[in-house]
Design a protein around this motif. Structure first.
Motif, PDB file in Angstrom:
ATOM      1  N   LYS A 105       0.609  -1.127  -0.080  1.00  0.00           N
ATOM      2  CA  LYS A 105      -0.189   0.052   0.064  1.00  0.00           C
ATOM      3  C   LYS A 105       0.755   1.261   0.117  1.00  0.00           C
ATOM      4  N   LYS A 106       1.846   1.224   0.568  1.00  0.00           N
ATOM      5  CA  LYS A 106       2.960   2.497   0.586  1.00  0.00           C
ATOM      6  C   LYS A 106       4.039   2.035  -0.278  1.00  0.00           C
ATOM      7  N   ARG A 107       4.255   2.701  -1.535  1.00  0.00           N
ATOM      8  CA  ARG A 107       5.028   2.604  -2.363  1.00  0.00           C
ATOM      9  C   ARG A 107       6.717   2.599  -1.629  1.00  0.00           C
ATOM     10  N   LEU A 108       7.410   1.804  -2.146  1.00  0.00           N
ATOM     11  CA  LEU A 108       8.976   1.577  -1.697  1.00  0.00           C
ATOM     12  C   LEU A 108       9.854   1.872  -2.575  1.00  0.00           C
ATOM     13  N   TYR A 109      10.798   2.658  -2.137  1.00  0.00           N
ATOM     14  CA  TYR A 109      12.058   2.924  -2.939  1.00  0.00           C
ATOM     15  C   TYR A 109      13.246   2.404  -2.444  1.00  0.00           C
ATOM     16  N   ALA A 110      13.887   1.707  -3.194  1.00  0.00           N
ATOM     17  CA  ALA A 110      15.415   1.314  -2.844  1.00  0.00           C
ATOM     18  C   ALA A 110      16.294   2.595  -3.246  1.00  0.00           C
TER      19      ALA A 110
END
Length: 151
Positions: A105-110
């Motif tokens: 639900k919460k976009r994740l960025y590495a």
């Protein structure tokens, strides 16, 4: 073209393992070709040893650090990639790059920080944005200068 293989990385929390791409370097050694989304203690371009388990390559330990650091940013639920991009430029200007995932639900960025990036400046930017409620961030791996051992 360089052959990429998949390597399984067990996560610290015992949840679902993360599978990432790597490039063979020498016997049972590989160079990471992704930025980790969930695994701690390893970063893009680090060289690591693997063990084979049930015909699958499984991460064992880092043998050489390339100098990259990894951070992760989560944007609020319901926000789209454009929202992230609206706040991304200051990190991009420092030389950071990212890989993104919309699996949760919460976009994740590495976030990858190559050796030439001033990590303290990048950290301050991420921290300021967290304090403003723009995103949450965490450190996946910070590579100290004395750890760098490019092969």
């Amino acid at each position: 073209m360089v052959e990429r293989v998949k390597v399984r990385f067990p996560t610290d929390d015992g949840q679902q393992d993360e599978v990432m791409y790597a490039i063979p370097s020498r016997d049972n050694c590989y160079i990471l070709d992704n930025s980790p989304f969930y695994v701690f203690g390893v970063s893009y371009c680090d060289e690591f040893k693997v063990k084979e388990t049930d015909g699958e390559l499984v991460y064992d330990f880092v043998i050489a650090r390339a100098g990259h650091s990894t951070y992760r940013i989560r944007i609020p639920a319901g926000k789209e990639h454009q929202y992230f991009l609206e706040h991304w430029d200051p990190l991009a200007e420092l030389g950071c790059s990212y890989e993104g995932s919309s699996a949760n639900k919460k976009r994740l960025y590495a976030i990858d920080m190559p050796p030439n990036v001033d990590v303290s400046k990048a950290y301050n930017i991420m921290e300021d944005n967290e304090h403003q409620g723009i995103w949450e961030f965490e450190e996946g791996h910070y590579c100290r200068a004395d750890e760098i051992s490019i092969c």
